[in-house]
Design an enzyme around this catalytic site. Sequence first.
Site, PDB file in Angstrom:
ATOM      1  N   ASP A  19       0.985  -1.049   0.020  1.00  0.00           N
ATOM      2  CA  ASP A  19      -0.140  -0.203  -0.074  1.00  0.00           C
ATOM      3  C   ASP A  19       0.939   1.101   0.088  1.00  0.00           C
ATOM      4  O   ASP A  19       2.087   1.089   0.361  1.00  0.00           O
ATOM      5  CB  ASP A  19      -0.890   0.071   1.266  1.00  0.00           C
ATOM      6  N   ASP A 211      -2.016  -0.175   5.697  1.00  0.00           N
ATOM      7  CA  ASP A 211      -2.227   0.059   7.043  1.00  0.00           C
ATOM      8  C   ASP A 211      -3.863   0.707   7.442  1.00  0.00           C
ATOM      9  O   ASP A 211      -4.346   1.002   8.237  1.00  0.00           O
ATOM     10  CB  ASP A 211      -1.674   1.778   7.089  1.00  0.00           C
TER      11      ASP A 211
HETATM   12  O1  LIG Z   1      -4.539   3.095  -0.260  1.00  0.00           O
HETATM   13  P1  LIG Z   1      -3.722   4.136   0.275  1.00  0.00           P
HETATM   14  O2  LIG Z   1      -2.303   4.313  -0.655  1.00  0.00           O
HETATM   15  O3  LIG Z   1      -3.265   4.006   1.530  1.00  0.00           O
HETATM   16  O4  LIG Z   1      -4.585   5.564   0.088  1.00  0.00           O
HETATM   17  C1  LIG Z   1      -5.588   5.809   1.064  1.00  0.00           C
HETATM   18  C2  LIG Z   1      -5.644   7.344   0.982  1.00  0.00           C
HETATM   19  O5  LIG Z   1      -4.368   7.873   1.301  1.00  0.00           O
HETATM   20  C3  LIG Z   1      -4.343   9.113   0.947  1.00  0.00           C
HETATM   21  O6  LIG Z   1      -4.811   9.870   2.259  1.00  0.00           O
HETATM   22  C4  LIG Z   1      -4.291   9.480   3.531  1.00  0.00           C
HETATM   23  O7  LIG Z   1      -3.037  10.155   3.400  1.00  0.00           O
HETATM   24  C5  LIG Z   1      -2.733  11.563   3.335  1.00  0.00           C
HETATM   25  C6  LIG Z   1      -1.338  11.818   3.396  1.00  0.00           C
HETATM   26  O8  LIG Z   1      -0.522  11.346   4.252  1.00  0.00           O
HETATM   27  C7  LIG Z   1      -3.378  12.109   4.748  1.00  0.00           C
HETATM   28  O9  LIG Z   1      -3.227  13.328   4.652  1.00  0.00           O
HETATM   29  C8  LIG Z   1      -4.813  11.578   4.973  1.00  0.00           C
HETATM   30  O10 LIG Z   1      -5.440  12.102   6.087  1.00  0.00           O
HETATM   31  C9  LIG Z   1      -4.938   9.944   4.815  1.00  0.00           C
HETATM   32  O11 LIG Z   1      -6.039   9.634   4.616  1.00  0.00           O
HETATM   33  C10 LIG Z   1      -4.814   9.924  -0.002  1.00  0.00           C
HETATM   34  O12 LIG Z   1      -4.664  11.172  -0.256  1.00  0.00           O
HETATM   35  C11 LIG Z   1      -6.206   9.325  -0.294  1.00  0.00           C
HETATM   36  O13 LIG Z   1      -6.761   9.675  -1.589  1.00  0.00           O
HETATM   37  C12 LIG Z   1      -6.219   7.740  -0.375  1.00  0.00           C
HETATM   38  O14 LIG Z   1      -7.817   7.239  -0.516  1.00  0.00           O
END
Ligand SMILES: O=P(O)(O)OC[C@H]1O[C@H](O[C@H]2O[C@H](CO)[C@@H](O)[C@H](O)[C@H]2O)[C@H](O)[C@@H](O)[C@@H]1O
Length: 273
Positions: A19, A211
Amino acid sequence: MFEQIIDASKGKQIVMFLDYDGTLSPIVDDPDRAFMSKQMRATVRKLARFFPTAIVSGRCRDKVYNFVRLAELYYAGSHGMDIKGPAKGSKYKKGSEGVVFQAGSEFLPMIDEVYKELVEKTKTTPGAKVENNKFCLSVHYRCVDEKKWSGLAQVVKSVLKAYPKLRLTQGRKVLEIRPTIKWDKGKALEFLLESLGFANCTDVFPVYIGDDRTDEDAFKVLRERGQGFGILVSKFPKDTSASYSLQEPTQVMDFLQRLVQWKRLAFQGQSRV
Ligand SMILES: O=P(O)(O)OC[C@H]1O[C@H](O[C@H]2O[C@H](CO)[C@@H](O)[C@H](O)[C@H]2O)[C@H](O)[C@@H](O)[C@@H]1O
């Protein structure tokens, strides 16, 4: 954990699924600045020399590629709905040039429409940010005052009332909107194993590290198949289908480095006999 994984994978081909946010890069306030470290990139590059490696992310594929920038990997963006293999084909599977798969393309106009509507309706909530992940959307509230969280969720739900073919799930301080199709990170994992020629193999050992709640779909698939292991990245104990856990991306990097080192030594041992 490391020794158990090495023991269980004996005689099998390890395939790595990673991921992105919270696994390869630390969680930060601004989603556009979730960079991975140079050391992490170098580690993933080495990992991919020894094992087929895929990045499976909620982000759209182009965006996650721009963060990772390793052309030799497989990428499954938009929670696995948009999959592409290495540009030059995989060294692990001949004839796999240009593996491309998109689930839910018919939803693209709807996703764009809802994106515009959500941007408009959330602009009065300071700190809210709508991210267009092509086949899905993210409404971030990490930087929104906690008192406004439920109001923001209500706004999102009211927009979605007109779109019964879209569903809402929750990630790490983010509301995620995606088509109600039966496709998720677990399906993407299965698709990628098949593309790599491991569809009905018993000598494959997939390792999935993630995660977030959406990673649970992949952990479940591994449990159901009785193959490989899921590793949850979390500082806190959680209800999970993963078999092991690591606390943060730096521990993920240490684990990946150990895998590379172990494989390198195994290769050197083989070439001496
Ligand atoms: O599947 P992933 O690669 O883990 O993506 C899931 C989401 O991740 C991102 O959001 C998360 O990370 C951001 C940066 O650290 C943080 O600001 C946010 O609060 C988290 O939820 C991404 O921006 C999303 O679009 C993804 O769906």
